[in-house]
Structures are given as C-alpha cells and as structure tokens.
Design a protein around this motif. Structure first.
Motif, PDB file in Angstrom:
ATOM      1  N   ASN A 246       0.804  -1.223   0.000  1.00 13.78           N
ATOM      2  CA  ASN A 246       0.000   0.000   0.000  1.00 13.78           C
ATOM      3  C   ASN A 246       0.840   1.279   0.000  1.00 13.78           C
ATOM      4  OD1 ASN A 246      -2.336  -1.643   0.241  1.00 13.78           O
ATOM      5  ND2 ASN A 246      -2.002  -1.783   2.454  1.00 13.78           N
ATOM      6  N   ARG A 247       2.136   1.157  -0.200  1.00 17.65           N
ATOM      7  CA  ARG A 247       3.019   2.328  -0.077  1.00 17.65           C
ATOM      8  C   ARG A 247       2.709   3.407  -1.108  1.00 17.65           C
ATOM      9  NH1 ARG A 247       8.789  -0.664   1.375  1.00 17.65           N
ATOM     10  NH2 ARG A 247       8.107  -1.399   3.439  1.00 17.65           N
ATOM     11  N   ALA A 248       2.428   3.003  -2.318  1.00 10.36           N
ATOM     12  CA  ALA A 248       2.144   3.992  -3.366  1.00 10.36           C
ATOM     13  C   ALA A 248       0.885   4.777  -3.026  1.00 10.36           C
ATOM     14  CB  ALA A 248       1.993   3.301  -4.713  1.00 10.36           C
ATOM     15  N   GLU A 249      -0.159   4.067  -2.572  1.00 12.94           N
ATOM     16  CA  GLU A 249      -1.408   4.740  -2.213  1.00 12.94           C
ATOM     17  C   GLU A 249      -1.197   5.681  -1.023  1.00 12.94           C
ATOM     18  OE1 GLU A 249      -5.955   3.752  -0.649  1.00 12.94           O
ATOM     19  OE2 GLU A 249      -4.582   2.111  -1.140  1.00 12.94           O
ATOM     20  N   ILE A 264       8.695  14.931  -2.472  1.00 11.74           N
ATOM     21  CA  ILE A 264       8.679  15.231  -1.035  1.00 11.74           C
ATOM     22  C   ILE A 264       7.803  14.240  -0.283  1.00 11.74           C
ATOM     23  CG2 ILE A 264       7.927  16.940   0.672  1.00 11.74           C
ATOM     24  CD1 ILE A 264       8.888  19.109  -1.219  1.00 11.74           C
ATOM     25  N   ALA A 265       6.674  13.857  -0.882  1.00 12.34           N
ATOM     26  CA  ALA A 265       5.793  12.878  -0.240  1.00 12.34           C
ATOM     27  C   ALA A 265       6.516  11.559  -0.015  1.00 12.34           C
ATOM     28  CB  ALA A 265       4.537  12.672  -1.074  1.00 12.34           C
ATOM     29  N   ARG A 266       7.280  11.117  -1.020  1.00 20.99           N
ATOM     30  CA  ARG A 266       8.041   9.865  -0.877  1.00 20.99           C
ATOM     31  C   ARG A 266       9.102  10.000   0.216  1.00 20.99           C
ATOM     32  NH1 ARG A 266       7.517   9.735  -6.568  1.00 20.99           N
ATOM     33  NH2 ARG A 266       9.534  10.782  -6.821  1.00 20.99           N
ATOM     34  N   TYR A 272       8.471   5.812   7.541  1.00 16.31           N
ATOM     35  CA  TYR A 272       7.340   4.999   7.968  1.00 16.31           C
ATOM     36  C   TYR A 272       7.486   3.554   7.503  1.00 16.31           C
ATOM     37  CZ  TYR A 272       4.633   9.103   9.438  1.00 16.31           C
ATOM     38  OH  TYR A 272       4.197  10.214  10.094  1.00 16.31           O
ATOM     39  N   THR A 273       8.267   3.361   6.459  1.00 16.60           N
ATOM     40  CA  THR A 273       8.429   2.018   5.891  1.00 16.60           C
ATOM     41  C   THR A 273       9.641   1.285   6.469  1.00 16.60           C
ATOM     42  OG1 THR A 273       9.839   2.749   4.048  1.00 16.60           O
ATOM     43  CG2 THR A 273       7.457   2.898   3.739  1.00 16.60           C
ATOM     44  N   GLN A 274      10.376   1.939   7.374  1.00 18.24           N
ATOM     45  CA  GLN A 274      11.603   1.357   7.922  1.00 18.24           C
ATOM     46  C   GLN A 274      11.361   0.917   9.368  1.00 18.24           C
ATOM     47  OE1 GLN A 274      14.960   4.079   7.143  1.00 18.24           O
ATOM     48  NE2 GLN A 274      13.707   4.998   5.552  1.00 18.24           N
ATOM     49  N   ASP A 276      13.139  -0.095  11.824  1.00 19.16           N
ATOM     50  CA  ASP A 276      14.021   0.369  12.897  1.00 19.16           C
ATOM     51  C   ASP A 276      13.693   1.788  13.357  1.00 19.16           C
ATOM     52  OD1 ASP A 276      15.018   1.155  10.280  1.00 19.16           O
ATOM     53  OD2 ASP A 276      16.774   1.958  11.327  1.00 19.16           O
ATOM     54  N   LYS A 277      12.959   2.541  12.521  1.00 13.50           N
ATOM     55  CA  LYS A 277      12.564   3.901  12.916  1.00 13.50           C
ATOM     56  C   LYS A 277      11.381   3.873  13.875  1.00 13.50           C
ATOM     57  CE  LYS A 277      15.623   5.739  10.131  1.00 13.50           C
ATOM     58  NZ  LYS A 277      16.254   4.526   9.631  1.00 13.50           N
ATOM     59  N   ASN A 278      10.595   2.782  13.854  1.00  8.82           N
ATOM     60  CA  ASN A 278       9.481   2.600  14.789  1.00  8.82           C
ATOM     61  C   ASN A 278       8.548   3.814  14.810  1.00  8.82           C
ATOM     62  OD1 ASN A 278       7.999   1.194  16.739  1.00  8.82           O
ATOM     63  ND2 ASN A 278       9.126   2.102  18.440  1.00  8.82           N
ATOM     64  N   VAL A 279       8.216   4.326  13.636  1.00 10.34           N
ATOM     65  CA  VAL A 279       7.331   5.487  13.561  1.00 10.34           C
ATOM     66  C   VAL A 279       5.902   5.106  13.953  1.00 10.34           C
ATOM     67  CG1 VAL A 279       6.372   7.275  12.049  1.00 10.34           C
ATOM     68  CG2 VAL A 279       8.764   6.570  11.797  1.00 10.34           C
ATOM     69  N   LEU A 280       5.470   3.931  13.500  1.00 13.61           N
ATOM     70  CA  LEU A 280       4.103   3.480  13.757  1.00 13.61           C
ATOM     71  C   LEU A 280       4.090   2.199  14.583  1.00 13.61           C
ATOM     72  CD1 LEU A 280       2.552   3.830  10.190  1.00 13.61           C
ATOM     73  CD2 LEU A 280       2.152   5.365  12.130  1.00 13.61           C
ATOM     74  N   PRO A 281       3.057   2.000  15.388  1.00 16.14           N
ATOM     75  CA  PRO A 281       2.883   0.670  15.992  1.00 16.14           C
ATOM     76  C   PRO A 281       2.442  -0.308  14.910  1.00 16.14           C
ATOM     77  CG  PRO A 281       0.970   2.028  16.438  1.00 16.14           C
ATOM     78  CD  PRO A 281       1.959   2.916  15.739  1.00 16.14           C
ATOM     79  N   LYS A 282       2.619  -1.595  15.150  1.00 20.29           N
ATOM     80  CA  LYS A 282       2.187  -2.578  14.156  1.00 20.29           C
ATOM     81  C   LYS A 282       0.674  -2.619  14.041  1.00 20.29           C
ATOM     82  CE  LYS A 282       6.220  -5.634  14.444  1.00 20.29           C
ATOM     83  NZ  LYS A 282       7.032  -4.722  15.264  1.00 20.29           N
TER      84      LYS A 282
END
Length: 326
Positions: A246-249, A264-266, A272-274, A276-282
C-alpha cells in the motif's frame, strides 16, 4: 401494508439503514493538526471505511488551543475518545483526571534538529539558545535525548520554550535560536532554505510513545463494546499502513493531505516504511516499556514527581486484549 412499505424503504435506502445502526463516538483531536501528517492513521481509517466496517460513526471534534485541552474536553464529557501527546495525558492523570490510554498512536514521529548555517556540529551549540517545545513535551524530551547522545547537556545551552514547528522556525530565522526541532514537511522546507539538519531525534532511540488515543476509565467501563470496535478500526489502519503493497497509495495520501510534490511525499513517508525507525505501531499495541521510558524522561526533566509511577497507572490494555491485538 405498513410492513411492506418499511421493507421497501430499507431495501431502497440500505445506507440509511446502516447509518441508523452505527454507534456514534466523539473523537477529539488538536484543531491545528487536522489533515497533518500526525493525522495520517485517522485519515487512512476514514478513507478505507474501517470505522464504518466496525459499526461506528466517528465524529471528529476539533479542539482548539493545544493538546492539553483535549484531556480537559474528555474530562468534561465533551468527547468520548481523543488523541493526545503522552506527556499531557500523564500530567493530567497525576492531577486527578480519569483519562487512560487505550491504544498507541504514532509512536516515534520524525523530527529533525534544524540549525543555523553557522552551526557545523553539536559542539557549536554550547552557550547558544535552543528553541524547544514546552518542558516535558515529547518533542522536547526526544530533542534533549539527541543532544545528550551527542554529549550536549542541558547546562551547556539555554532552552527557550517555543510551541509549534512554524514558530520555532521563525525563532531560528530571526537568529534568536541556534537550533530547533522541526516536524515534517517543514523541516525539508527549512533545509531547502539553507538551514542544515544536524540530526534526527530517532538517532538517540526510537523507543518512545509520542501519542496515544485515550478515553475516561468510568466511561469506558460502560461502553466497552464501542471502544473495542474503535481499537479494531485503528488497528486495521496501522496494518494497512505497514503493508508494503500500500506504499504507493499512502504516499499519494501524504501528497494530497500536505499538498506537496511526489518527491517530497516519498521522502516524508520513507521512514514509515523502515521498521528500525518505529514510527508506527504494528497494530496500535501499547508498549509498556516505551511508555515507562517516557515517564522516566519526564522524571529526569523534573516535570513529574519521582520516583515515577509505572505505566499501568496510565494505561488500560483491556480493549486491546478484547480486540485480540495485545
């Protein structure tokens, strides 16, 4: 005859029928963050229909004036649930609020330490004014950790409380501040304007919980089913955001929400896709160790009494457990 008319009505207007069955939840969020990157999990959940699928009519209530007022609105019964920065929840509970965290929001958002062009390294910050957020705010705590990670102690600089990324950038441009933490996408704009990035806050550790969704304990006890549905809807949003397919969407949603270019959006969504950065919970899980880390940092900063209380004083895992998430 009336029964036939009713049956025809519900057959012709199924959406009206479904709406009549939905449970309404009033959801508070900082008015200034509406449509921002921090609202991405909410935006995704609304766009993908996750709340409706759970039988919820989520009514977003914008709360003006800062995140501390979201807990106040919750305590007054003006909202049923709401997103808040973890430290503000903690401070409110210590003052007697009945608020409690029930699901994690964005755990470690990306903040850059942006500096004036003459600052070439962390050592150059000694003796300078740094524009941070309020004492005890997660932005301040994570910035202090980054500084400490690079051998800069609070005694080495003068801290100035400046609330809001745009206000901090103004402080930087004026020359009053030598360095400020900035969120996305404003940090990228500052870099384009010639103000370098000295580091990311996650470089000192991505083991915090910046934001949580909360409710009142007493209200939650009486409305468990609604809150379990609420938790499941947000869990579905995090699962969707964490799925590489869903990364493109999602990049397109970031582009539309922030009104930025594809490039810039990418760049914004890349962390968020990495993992080790732990930006989001699972799936919205509340990591008690990470919550305790926030408490420890607040205690070290002197904004809450020590020894600090454990995380379970501020967290209720019942809803995550009932939803099969934790």
């Amino acid at each position: 005859m009336p029964l036939i008319v009713c049956a025809l009505f519900w057959a012709i207007y199924p959406d009206f029928a479904r709406a009549a069955e939905l449970i309404t939840l009033r959801y508070g969020q900082n008015a200034a963050s509406a449509g921002s990157l921090s609202s991405l999990p909410l935006t995704v959940a609304e766009r993908k229909g996750f709340f409706t699928r759970e039988g919820l009519n989520l009514v977003v209530v914008p709360i003006p004036g800062g995140t501390d007022r979201i807990v106040a609105a919750l305590d007054k019964g003006e909202i049923d649930t709401g997103k808040n920065a973890t430290p503000y929840l903690i401070q409110a509970v210590l003052k007697g609020s009945d608020a409690v965290a029930i699901i994690a929001q964005t755990t470690n958002p990306v903040y850059s330490l942006i500096v004036r062009p003459e600052i070439k390294g962390f050592a150059d910050l000694k003796g300078k004014v740094l524009g941070l957020s309020t004492p005890g705010d997660t932005i301040t705590l994570s910035a202090l950790r980054l500084l400490a990670h690079n051998k800069i102690k609070p005694a080495d600089f003068q801290a100035k409380a400046v609330v809001g990324t745009s206000a901090r950038f103004d402080c930087l441009k004026s020359g009053e501040c030598a360095a400020v933490p900035m969120g996305q996408p404003e940090d990228l704009g500052a870099i384009r304007d010639g103000y370098p990035r000295l580091g990311f806050t996650y470089e000192a550790g991505a083991d915090l919980i910046f934001n949580v969704d909360m409710t009142r304990r007493a209200w939650g006890e009486k409305n468990r089913d609604a809150l379990v549905r609420f938790v499941r809807a947000f869990a579905a949003s995090y699962e969707y955001m964490n799925d590489p397919k869903n990364r493109a969407e999602l990049t397109n949603i970031v582009k539309e929400s922030l009104k930025v270019s594809d490039e810039i959006a990418r760049e914004i969504f890349s962390p968020y896709t990495q993992p080790d950065k732990n930006v989001l919970p699972k799936r919205g899980e509340l990591n008690l160790k990470a919550f305790n880390q926030v408490l420890a940092l607040m205690g070290e900063a002197g904004v809450i009494p020590t020894p600090v209380m454990p995380a379970d004083r501020f967290v209720d895992l019942h809803y995550l457990k009932m939803a099969g998430i934790q």
